[in-house]
Design a protein around this motif. Structure first.
Motif, PDB file in Angstrom:
ATOM      1  N   ILE A  41       0.941  -1.049   0.017  1.00  0.00           N
ATOM      2  CA  ILE A  41       0.018  -0.103  -0.011  1.00  0.00           C
ATOM      3  C   ILE A  41       0.847   1.209  -0.056  1.00  0.00           C
ATOM      4  CG2 ILE A  41      -1.711   1.409   1.224  1.00  0.00           C
ATOM      5  CD1 ILE A  41      -2.787  -1.410   2.215  1.00  0.00           C
ATOM      6  N   PHE A  42       1.835   1.218   0.755  1.00  0.00           N
ATOM      7  CA  PHE A  42       2.842   2.330   0.956  1.00  0.00           C
ATOM      8  C   PHE A  42       3.727   2.740  -0.461  1.00  0.00           C
ATOM      9  CE2 PHE A  42       2.807   2.003   5.566  1.00  0.00           C
ATOM     10  CZ  PHE A  42       1.960   3.401   5.920  1.00  0.00           C
ATOM     11  N   ALA A  43       4.006   1.466  -1.010  1.00  0.00           N
ATOM     12  CA  ALA A  43       4.503   1.473  -2.392  1.00  0.00           C
ATOM     13  C   ALA A  43       3.627   2.227  -3.552  1.00  0.00           C
ATOM     14  CB  ALA A  43       5.032   0.142  -2.822  1.00  0.00           C
ATOM     15  N   PHE A  44       2.467   1.668  -3.065  1.00  0.00           N
ATOM     16  CA  PHE A  44       1.417   2.228  -4.264  1.00  0.00           C
ATOM     17  C   PHE A  44       1.192   3.650  -4.320  1.00  0.00           C
ATOM     18  CE2 PHE A  44      -3.056   3.772  -4.352  1.00  0.00           C
ATOM     19  CZ  PHE A  44      -3.342   3.640  -5.822  1.00  0.00           C
ATOM     20  N   ILE A  45       1.078   4.119  -2.829  1.00  0.00           N
ATOM     21  CA  ILE A  45       1.057   5.649  -2.427  1.00  0.00           C
ATOM     22  C   ILE A  45       2.281   6.450  -3.002  1.00  0.00           C
ATOM     23  CG2 ILE A  45       0.987   7.243  -0.757  1.00  0.00           C
ATOM     24  CD1 ILE A  45      -0.972   5.114   0.935  1.00  0.00           C
ATOM     25  N   TYR A  46       3.208   5.990  -2.798  1.00  0.00           N
ATOM     26  CA  TYR A  46       4.601   6.764  -3.178  1.00  0.00           C
ATOM     27  C   TYR A  46       5.083   6.617  -4.552  1.00  0.00           C
ATOM     28  CZ  TYR A  46       4.964   7.505   1.573  1.00  0.00           C
ATOM     29  OH  TYR A  46       4.843   7.955   3.093  1.00  0.00           O
ATOM     30  N   THR A  47       4.564   5.717  -5.212  1.00  0.00           N
ATOM     31  CA  THR A  47       4.951   5.319  -6.703  1.00  0.00           C
ATOM     32  C   THR A  47       3.800   5.500  -7.786  1.00  0.00           C
ATOM     33  OG1 THR A  47       4.835   3.101  -6.634  1.00  0.00           O
ATOM     34  CG2 THR A  47       7.060   4.053  -6.312  1.00  0.00           C
ATOM     35  N   ILE A  48       2.887   4.772  -7.524  1.00  0.00           N
ATOM     36  CA  ILE A  48       1.905   4.576  -8.673  1.00  0.00           C
ATOM     37  C   ILE A  48       0.647   5.733  -8.397  1.00  0.00           C
ATOM     38  CG2 ILE A  48      -0.082   3.107  -9.578  1.00  0.00           C
ATOM     39  CD1 ILE A  48       1.406   0.820  -8.539  1.00  0.00           C
ATOM     40  N   GLN A  51       1.922   9.178 -10.386  1.00  0.00           N
ATOM     41  CA  GLN A  51       1.487   8.889 -11.820  1.00  0.00           C
ATOM     42  C   GLN A  51       0.064   8.931 -12.025  1.00  0.00           C
ATOM     43  OE1 GLN A  51       3.461   5.427 -12.517  1.00  0.00           O
ATOM     44  NE2 GLN A  51       5.638   6.327 -12.058  1.00  0.00           N
ATOM     45  N   LEU A  52      -0.791   8.334 -11.356  1.00  0.00           N
ATOM     46  CA  LEU A  52      -2.192   8.248 -11.605  1.00  0.00           C
ATOM     47  C   LEU A  52      -2.877   9.452 -11.746  1.00  0.00           C
ATOM     48  CD1 LEU A  52      -4.549   6.203 -12.120  1.00  0.00           C
ATOM     49  CD2 LEU A  52      -4.832   6.118  -9.852  1.00  0.00           C
ATOM     50  N   ILE A  53      -2.511  10.439 -10.489  1.00  0.00           N
ATOM     51  CA  ILE A  53      -2.944  11.667 -10.485  1.00  0.00           C
ATOM     52  C   ILE A  53      -2.492  12.640 -11.391  1.00  0.00           C
ATOM     53  CG2 ILE A  53      -3.191  13.767  -8.816  1.00  0.00           C
ATOM     54  CD1 ILE A  53      -3.208  11.821  -6.647  1.00  0.00           C
ATOM     55  N   ALA A  54      -1.308  12.595 -11.840  1.00  0.00           N
ATOM     56  CA  ALA A  54      -0.523  13.345 -12.518  1.00  0.00           C
ATOM     57  C   ALA A  54      -1.130  13.203 -14.041  1.00  0.00           C
ATOM     58  CB  ALA A  54       0.941  13.305 -12.831  1.00  0.00           C
ATOM     59  N   THR A  55      -1.540  12.111 -14.664  1.00  0.00           N
ATOM     60  CA  THR A  55      -2.060  11.940 -16.097  1.00  0.00           C
ATOM     61  C   THR A  55      -3.535  12.619 -15.969  1.00  0.00           C
ATOM     62  OG1 THR A  55      -3.037   9.752 -15.312  1.00  0.00           O
ATOM     63  CG2 THR A  55      -0.933   9.646 -16.199  1.00  0.00           C
TER      64      THR A  55
END
Length: 138
Positions: A41-48, A51-55
């Motif tokens: 979950i933390f990896a998702f919050i910090y990496t994915i 990117q998801l929000i930026a797109t």
């Protein structure tokens, strides 16, 4: 920003809600697959998530947000407690499913009550017939 991790019956999903001061809010849906561990979950919050929000980021919405004021600790605690009391269900479809379930439950309860009343009435009528048959004489 709120991240709700829930099991939809088949997969573990994440629902990200980003409220804004305007009438609309940004909502993102992410499917984790098997049950995610805290590290995932933390990896998702910090990496994915960035990117998801930026797109799909809306530049105008970001410009209209005012800087946040400092909130007193007691007020923050009250706000957190209010959010904890709110139901976790956050999508309209889930609310509709829950409403349908409650309606079906009420309908079933009503039918069972009517059926029980009918059975009670039938037993009463049988007792009355038995009583009249005994007193009829020969």
């Amino acid at each position: 920003m709120y991240l709700t991790v829930y099991f939809n019956g088949q997969f573990w999903c994440g629902l990200i809600e980003i409220p804004s001061r305007q009438a609309s809010a940004s909502v993102y849906h992410y499917i984790f697959g098997p049950e995610p561990k805290t590290a995932e979950i933390f990896a998702f919050i910090y990496t994915i998530l960035p990117q998801l929000i930026a797109t799909t980021k809306d530049q105008d919405a970001q410009a209209t947000l005012s800087p946040k004021k400092r909130i007193s600790p007691k007020r923050m605690q009250r706000m957190l407690n209010q959010q904890k009391k709110q139901p976790v269900v956050s999508t309209k479809s889930q609310l509709l499913l829950q409403q349908q379930h409650l309606e079906k439950k009420a309908q079933t309860k009503k039918q069972q009550k009517e059926q029980k009343q009918q059975q009670k009435q039938q037993r009463f009528e049988q007792k009355q017939q038995k009583k009249y048959a005994k007193h009829r004489g020969h």
